[in-house]
Design a protein around this motif. Structure first.
Motif, PDB file in Angstrom:
ATOM      1  N   ILE A   1      57.763  -1.203  82.136  1.00 23.03           N
ATOM      2  CA  ILE A   1      57.464   0.321  82.444  1.00 23.03           C
ATOM      3  C   ILE A   1      56.638   0.715  80.895  1.00 23.03           C
ATOM      4  CG2 ILE A   1      58.191   2.484  82.986  1.00 23.03           C
ATOM      5  CD1 ILE A   1      59.205   0.576  84.604  1.00 23.03           C
ATOM      6  N   THR A   2      55.433   0.963  81.909  1.00 18.11           N
ATOM      7  CA  THR A   2      53.937   1.040  81.011  1.00 18.11           C
ATOM      8  C   THR A   2      53.487   2.478  81.871  1.00 18.11           C
ATOM      9  OG1 THR A   2      51.914   0.490  82.005  1.00 18.11           O
ATOM     10  CG2 THR A   2      53.734  -0.925  80.214  1.00 18.11           C
TER      11      THR A   2
ATOM     12  N   LEU B   1      50.935   2.937  84.161  1.00 16.08           N
ATOM     13  CA  LEU B   1      50.278   2.235  84.953  1.00 16.08           C
ATOM     14  C   LEU B   1      51.790   1.983  85.984  1.00 16.08           C
ATOM     15  CD1 LEU B   1      47.883  -0.958  83.112  1.00 16.08           C
ATOM     16  CD2 LEU B   1      47.659   2.198  84.179  1.00 16.08           C
ATOM     17  N   THR B   2      52.990   1.873  85.102  1.00 19.21           N
ATOM     18  CA  THR B   2      54.593   1.681  86.064  1.00 19.21           C
ATOM     19  C   THR B   2      53.940   2.886  87.381  1.00 19.21           C
ATOM     20  OG1 THR B   2      55.007   1.137  84.905  1.00 19.21           O
ATOM     21  CG2 THR B   2      56.687   1.158  86.699  1.00 19.21           C
ATOM     22  N   ALA B   3      53.853   2.169  89.329  1.00 23.43           N
ATOM     23  CA  ALA B   3      54.211   3.035  89.586  1.00 23.43           C
ATOM     24  C   ALA B   3      55.263   3.959  89.580  1.00 23.43           C
ATOM     25  CB  ALA B   3      53.827   2.420  91.231  1.00 23.43           C
ATOM     26  N   PHE B   4      55.848   5.817  90.407  1.00 19.09           N
ATOM     27  CA  PHE B   4      56.388   6.259  90.256  1.00 19.09           C
ATOM     28  C   PHE B   4      57.118   6.244  91.304  1.00 19.09           C
ATOM     29  CE2 PHE B   4      58.452  10.503  90.203  1.00 19.09           C
ATOM     30  CZ  PHE B   4      59.710  10.410  88.856  1.00 19.09           C
TER      31      PHE B   4
ATOM     32  N   THR C   1      60.506   0.415  91.922  1.00 17.00           N
ATOM     33  CA  THR C   1      59.026  -0.009  90.855  1.00 17.00           C
ATOM     34  C   THR C   1      60.177  -0.843  89.158  1.00 17.00           C
ATOM     35  OG1 THR C   1      57.681  -0.207  92.046  1.00 17.00           O
ATOM     36  CG2 THR C   1      57.327  -0.341  89.778  1.00 17.00           C
TER      37      THR C   1
ATOM     38  N   GLY D   1      57.068  11.470  86.339  1.00 15.93           N
ATOM     39  CA  GLY D   1      55.391  11.325  86.390  1.00 15.93           C
ATOM     40  C   GLY D   1      54.962  11.856  88.076  1.00 15.93           C
TER      41      GLY D   1
ATOM     42  N   THR E   1      52.091  10.118  90.010  1.00 13.57           N
ATOM     43  CA  THR E   1      51.764   8.425  90.967  1.00 13.57           C
ATOM     44  C   THR E   1      52.087   7.567  89.993  1.00 13.57           C
ATOM     45  OG1 THR E   1      49.659   8.702  89.884  1.00 13.57           O
ATOM     46  CG2 THR E   1      50.214   9.545  92.545  1.00 13.57           C
ATOM     47  N   THR E   2      52.043   8.019  88.866  1.00 11.47           N
ATOM     48  CA  THR E   2      53.092   6.468  87.688  1.00 11.47           C
ATOM     49  C   THR E   2      53.853   7.344  86.525  1.00 11.47           C
ATOM     50  OG1 THR E   2      50.533   6.992  86.492  1.00 11.47           O
ATOM     51  CG2 THR E   2      50.249   5.504  87.772  1.00 11.47           C
ATOM     52  N   VAL E   3      54.357   6.554  86.073  1.00 13.78           N
ATOM     53  CA  VAL E   3      55.275   7.103  84.949  1.00 13.78           C
ATOM     54  C   VAL E   3      54.469   7.768  83.565  1.00 13.78           C
ATOM     55  CG1 VAL E   3      56.633   6.495  82.949  1.00 13.78           C
ATOM     56  CG2 VAL E   3      56.430   5.488  85.293  1.00 13.78           C
ATOM     57  N   SER E   4      54.884   8.667  83.528  1.00 10.90           N
ATOM     58  CA  SER E   4      53.904   9.993  82.903  1.00 10.90           C
ATOM     59  C   SER E   4      55.291  10.168  80.839  1.00 10.90           C
ATOM     60  CB  SER E   4      53.345  11.080  82.827  1.00 10.90           C
ATOM     61  OG  SER E   4      54.461  11.967  83.248  1.00 10.90           O
TER      62      SER E   4
END
Length: 204
Positions: free
Chosen positions: A65-66, A68-71, A75, A115, A117-120
Motif C-alpha cells: 500500500i502506497t 498511489l493505492t486506491a482507497f 485493493t 484517504g 481517492t487514494t490512501v493518505s
C-alpha cells in the motif's frame, strides 16, 4: 489407502481458508458512527495467502500500500496480503466526518487506513508487522528520543504523544503511558522515558 491422508489434509486447508473470512466484532473505543457489517478478507480467499505473509512498514507505505493505492477495501486487502478481515466505516476526527478502512485480527484493529481517492494515512498497531531499523513496538521513548521538544506533540488524549521519526518524511510513532495532566499538555521528558511505542503511523 495412501490417498486418504492427502485428501483429509486438503480438506483441512480448504476449511481453514474459508474460516479466515469470518465476521468479527469490534470492542475498541474508536469514534465509530457506523460500519459495514459485510466484512470480508479478499486476500485470505487467495490460496497462496492461506498461510499468511510478511507485511512491512517503509517510507513508501505498508505492505504494497502506497500513496498511489486506491482507497477501497478490495485493493487494500490485496495490498496487505495476509489474513486480515476488512471492514469499512465512518467516524469523526477534529470535528470532521471521515471514512476509514480497518484491517482486523480477531477482535483487534491491526491497521486503519484513511484517504479519499487514494490512501493518505495508515495507523498500524499490529505488532507482527515488520518495522524499520530502530523502531520497535514496545520500545521505550528513550530508544529514539532524548527529549520531546522539536520532535513530538500531544496525542489524541493525555495518555498518548505522537513524534516524528528522525530522518523520516513519512513515519511517525505514537507512545502510550500514564499521565495525570490535562489533554493537550506534553508530559515532562522524564515521564516520557517510561512510555512505550504502541503505534506506527505512515502518511503520504
Amino acid at each position: 489407502m495412501k490417498a486418504l491422508p492427502c485428501a483429509l489434509l486438503a480438506s483441512v486447508v480448504l476449511l481453514n481458508g474459508c474460516a479466515s473470512s469470518g465476521h468479527q466484532a469490534d470492542t475498541s473505543s474508536n469514534a465509530v458512527r457506523w460500519w459495514n457489517p459485510l466484512s470480508y478478507s479478499w486476500s485470505s480467499a487467495l490460496p497462496w495467502n492461506w498461510f499468511g505473509s510478511s507485511v512491512a512498514i517503509s517510507e513508501k507505505g505498508v505492505g504494497n500500500i502506497t500513496a498511489l493505492t486506491a482507497f477501497n477495501a478490495e485493493t487494500i486487502s490485496q495490498g496487505i496480503g495476509s489474513d486480515y478481515q476488512i471492514r469499512q466505516g465512518m467516524g469523526t476526527r477534529n470535528g470532521q466526518i471521515e471514512s476509514y478502512i480497518q484491517a482486523m485480527k480477531g477482535q483487534k484493529v491491526a491497521m486503519t487506513f484513511y484517504g479519499d481517492t487514494t490512501v493518505s494515512k495508515i495507523d498500524v498497531t499490529d505488532t507482527s508487522v515488520h518495522t524499520p531499523n530502530g523502531i520497535a513496538f514496545g520500545a521505550p521513548f528513550s530508544a529514539l528520543f532524548q527529549k520531546a521538544y522539536g520532535h513530538c506533540q500531544p496525542g489524541r488524549d493525555s495518555q498518548h504523544v505522537q513524534c516524528q521519526v528522525p530522518n523520516s518524511q513519512h513515519l511517525d510513532v505514537i507512545y502510550h503511558g500514564e499521565f495525570n495532566g490535562p489533554s493537550g499538555i506534553m508530559p515532562a521528558d522524564d515521564t516520557l522515558k517510561q512510555w512505550t511505542l504502541s503505534e506506527v503511523v505512515w502518511h503520504a
